[in-house]
Design a protein around this motif. Structure first.
Motif, PDB file in Angstrom:
ATOM      1  N   HIS A   1       0.791  -1.239   0.009  1.00 14.98           N
ATOM      2  CA  HIS A   1      -0.063  -0.032   0.094  1.00 14.98           C
ATOM      3  C   HIS A   1       0.747   1.168   0.204  1.00 14.98           C
ATOM      4  O   HIS A   1       0.840   2.351  -0.959  1.00 14.98           O
ATOM      5  CB  HIS A   1      -0.753  -0.074   1.165  1.00 14.98           C
ATOM      6  CG  HIS A   1      -1.788   1.111   1.418  1.00 14.98           C
ATOM      7  ND1 HIS A   1      -3.205   1.010   0.819  1.00 14.98           N
ATOM      8  CD2 HIS A   1      -1.626   2.556   1.724  1.00 14.98           C
ATOM      9  CE1 HIS A   1      -3.913   2.448   1.139  1.00 14.98           C
ATOM     10  NE2 HIS A   1      -2.751   3.183   1.719  1.00 14.98           N
TER      11      HIS A   1
ATOM     12  N   SER B   1      -2.488   3.571  -4.123  1.00 13.30           N
ATOM     13  CA  SER B   1      -1.818   2.714  -3.080  1.00 13.30           C
ATOM     14  C   SER B   1      -2.831   1.360  -3.082  1.00 13.30           C
ATOM     15  O   SER B   1      -2.446   0.210  -3.043  1.00 13.30           O
ATOM     16  CB  SER B   1      -1.976   3.306  -1.769  1.00 13.30           C
ATOM     17  OG  SER B   1      -3.184   3.787  -1.599  1.00 13.30           O
TER      18      SER B   1
ATOM     19  N   GLU C   1      -4.631   7.879  -3.041  1.00 12.54           N
ATOM     20  CA  GLU C   1      -5.278   6.623  -2.361  1.00 12.54           C
ATOM     21  C   GLU C   1      -5.518   5.394  -3.393  1.00 12.54           C
ATOM     22  O   GLU C   1      -5.398   4.161  -3.373  1.00 12.54           O
ATOM     23  CB  GLU C   1      -6.302   6.864  -1.502  1.00 12.54           C
ATOM     24  CG  GLU C   1      -6.676   5.805  -0.555  1.00 12.54           C
ATOM     25  CD  GLU C   1      -5.606   5.490   0.566  1.00 12.54           C
ATOM     26  OE1 GLU C   1      -4.879   6.034   0.611  1.00 12.54           O
ATOM     27  OE2 GLU C   1      -5.944   4.447   1.038  1.00 12.54           O
TER      28      GLU C   1
ATOM     29  N   HIS D   1       1.823   4.349  -2.695  1.00 12.64           N
ATOM     30  CA  HIS D   1       1.961   5.837  -2.659  1.00 12.64           C
ATOM     31  C   HIS D   1       3.390   6.401  -2.834  1.00 12.64           C
ATOM     32  O   HIS D   1       3.456   7.543  -3.503  1.00 12.64           O
ATOM     33  CB  HIS D   1       1.848   6.053  -1.170  1.00 12.64           C
ATOM     34  CG  HIS D   1       0.183   6.043  -0.509  1.00 12.64           C
ATOM     35  ND1 HIS D   1      -0.723   6.756  -1.360  1.00 12.64           N
ATOM     36  CD2 HIS D   1      -0.355   5.713   0.372  1.00 12.64           C
ATOM     37  CE1 HIS D   1      -1.858   6.673  -0.581  1.00 12.64           C
ATOM     38  NE2 HIS D   1      -1.551   5.839   0.491  1.00 12.64           N
TER      39      HIS D   1
END
Ligand code: ZN
Length: 505
Positions: free
Chosen positions: A269, A303, A300, A273
């Motif tokens: 995740h 990610s 977001e 980013h």
């Protein structure tokens, strides 16, 4: 000021602001490592820098430069003859200046004092699992947020100017028009999965040596294209990504021996980013405020695309499971690839947002969006928030909240005075699925993932998303990448294929 000087001034102030922001981020990063007695001066150091940033970003020199370049309330991006990058720079700086200068300095001080002391109150209330301890300060915060919305100004919904801080240009009614149908469709999927036999994921919760976990997650980061010459992985209680410089992007994780899935997925995740940050801060945007994501939801989306669509796919584990199971032979002795895939994709409605699976996650967000909107408009009083939370969770997910700690007190965001932030998490899921579908027109995603070298995916995202930084507003960038407006049907069909018909995606 003539145009040439105005441009010079704009670029130099912008550059200085970016440097100051990176210095501030560095001080924050180091704060975790600093000894206890260093904290007090560290907070003052950060406070001083933030004050300087605010003064420079709302100062007369910047305003004069922006006005000389033709920017005003009607035309925030300035004169027509400016090139697209300069127009975007003018728009970003004007927008921020015009919004921030509407807040009186008294208000800014009160807001920051209230929210910084609220953090400890919230932490204590959460520890004691007692909402009544947090209630008075939250009441104050909601009052301040109502004032903030008034200072900013709005047409018909006080939520709009707060949301705009995270998702430029988006209105509460746009979010509502995505969330209302999404809510019903997600509930429908949850309903269809309810009768299925429970998936066994107990083998994920055994002792997994940290050094081997790290070895594996570094390999995945490498395959994603994380540039270890421009980035680093650190440790922290709550995983996050931060940019300390154009070529210094840091991510953190928290390894626990007890669970093998959550540290890995938090790395993927945050790695997603980080790829975005690495991509935007290259090239002509480097050192400018345009070297940022288009919005929080866009960030977001990247990610989550890596974490869920790539990292939780059958193809991913088809490629990596042989090696993974060799690293942990005792723990995974009787676990085949399919059982592992099912375990890391287990759907189970629960009370905690950060532990939620892909299917139920957005329902947790819809709950928060509904409640914060009602708090802001005054339709819901803070004293009734706990009951409203518990009722709403039962309605959306069919689960009962047993304590405030696992209910209304679970998230830090409201103590920080952040309303309008939560929706970006679910919007990120929706953007991600839409971008993923667009990518499939150009990249044979399944075979790329199965091959274990993700560079074609990384290259596509770099070319179509990252490299644009924040030149475009999120709505325009989404249109540019996917040739359509925001449409949750991609997300729903992704979830339906993966979870209901189990075709894979
Ligand atoms: Zn994130």
């Amino acid at each position: 000021m003539d145009k040439e000087n105005a441009l010079k001034t704009l670029r130099s102030i912008d550059n200085e602001l970016v440097l100051l922001e990176h210095i501030t981020a560095t001080l924050y990063w180091d704060q975790e490592e600093a000894p206890p007695l260093a904290q007090e001066e560290r907070s003052r150091q950060i406070g001083l820098l933030e004050k300087k940033i605010h003064e420079l970003a709302t100062g007369d020199s910047l305003m004069e430069a922006l006005v000389s370049l033709g920017a005003d309330e009607k035309k925030k991006d300035g004169d027509d003859d400016l090139d697209p990058e300069t127009k975007a720079l003018v728009r970003q700086r004007y927008r921020q200046l015009s919004k921030e200068s509407r807040l009186s300095s008294d208000f800014v001080r009160t807001f920051s004092e209230t929210t910084s002391s609220a953090h400890q109150v919230w932490a204590k209330a959460r520890q004691d699992s007692d909402f009544s301890l947090f209630e008075p300060v939250l009441e104050k915060i909601v009052g301040l947020l109502q004032q903030k919305a008034d200072f900013y100004g709005f047409e018909d919904d006080p939520y709009d100017p707060l949301l705009d801080n995270f998702e430029p240009g988006m209105k509460a009614r746009d979010v509502e028009s995505v969330f209302s149908p999404l809510e019903k469709q997600l509930q429908y999927i949850v309903e269809q999965l309810r009768g299925r036999p429970e998936v066994d994921d107990s083998f994920l919760y055994q002792s997994y040596p940290v050094d081997l976990q790290k070895k594996f997650s570094d390999k995945v980061l490498n395959a994603m294209g994380f540039d270890f010459d421009r980035g680093k992985v650190g440790l922290s209680t709550h995983p996050y990504t931060t940019t300390l410089g154009a070529d210094d992007i840091r991510i953190t994780t928290r390894y626990t021996e007890a669970s093998v899935a959550s540290p890995l997925y938090s790395i993927i995740h945050e790695g997603g980013h980080a790829l975005y940050e690495m991509g935007v801060s290259h090239g002509s945007l480097k050192g400018t405020c345009l070297a940022n994501a288009a919005s929080l939801a866009f960030h977001e989306s990247q990610s989550r695309l890596w974490e869920n669509m790539v990292g939780r796919s059958r193809e991913f584990w088809h490629c990596f499971y042989p090696e993974f199971s060799r690293l942990f032979p005792a723990q995974l002795k009787n676990v085949d690839e399919e059982a592992f895939y099912q375990a890391i994709n287990r759907v189970k409605p629960g009370t905690i947002r950060v532990d939620a699976d892909e299917v139920t996650y957005s329902l947790h967000i819809i709950l928060r969006f509904n409640l914060e909107r009602k708090l802001l408009s005054g339709a819901l009083a803070v004293k009734d928030l706990r009951d409203a939370w518990n009722d709403e969770l039962r309605r959306l997910l069919g689960v009962d909240v047993m304590s405030d700690k696992e209910g209304v007190l679970q998230d830090v965001h409201w103590s920080m005075g952040e309303f309008g932030y939560f929706p970006t998490y679910a919007l990120g899921n929706v953007y991600a699925a839409q971008i993923y579908d667009a990518m499939k027109n150009e990249v044979d995603v399944d075979s790329v993932i199965e091959g274990g070298d993700f560079s074609p995916i990384h290259d596509y995202l770099n070319k179509n998303v990252y490299s644009f930084g924040s030149i475009h507003d999120p709505k325009d960038l989404l249109m540019k990448v996917t040739k359509e407006d925001l449409d949750a049907s991609h997300y729903i069909s992704y979830l339906t294929k993966k979870y209901v018909s189990q075709e894979g995606y």
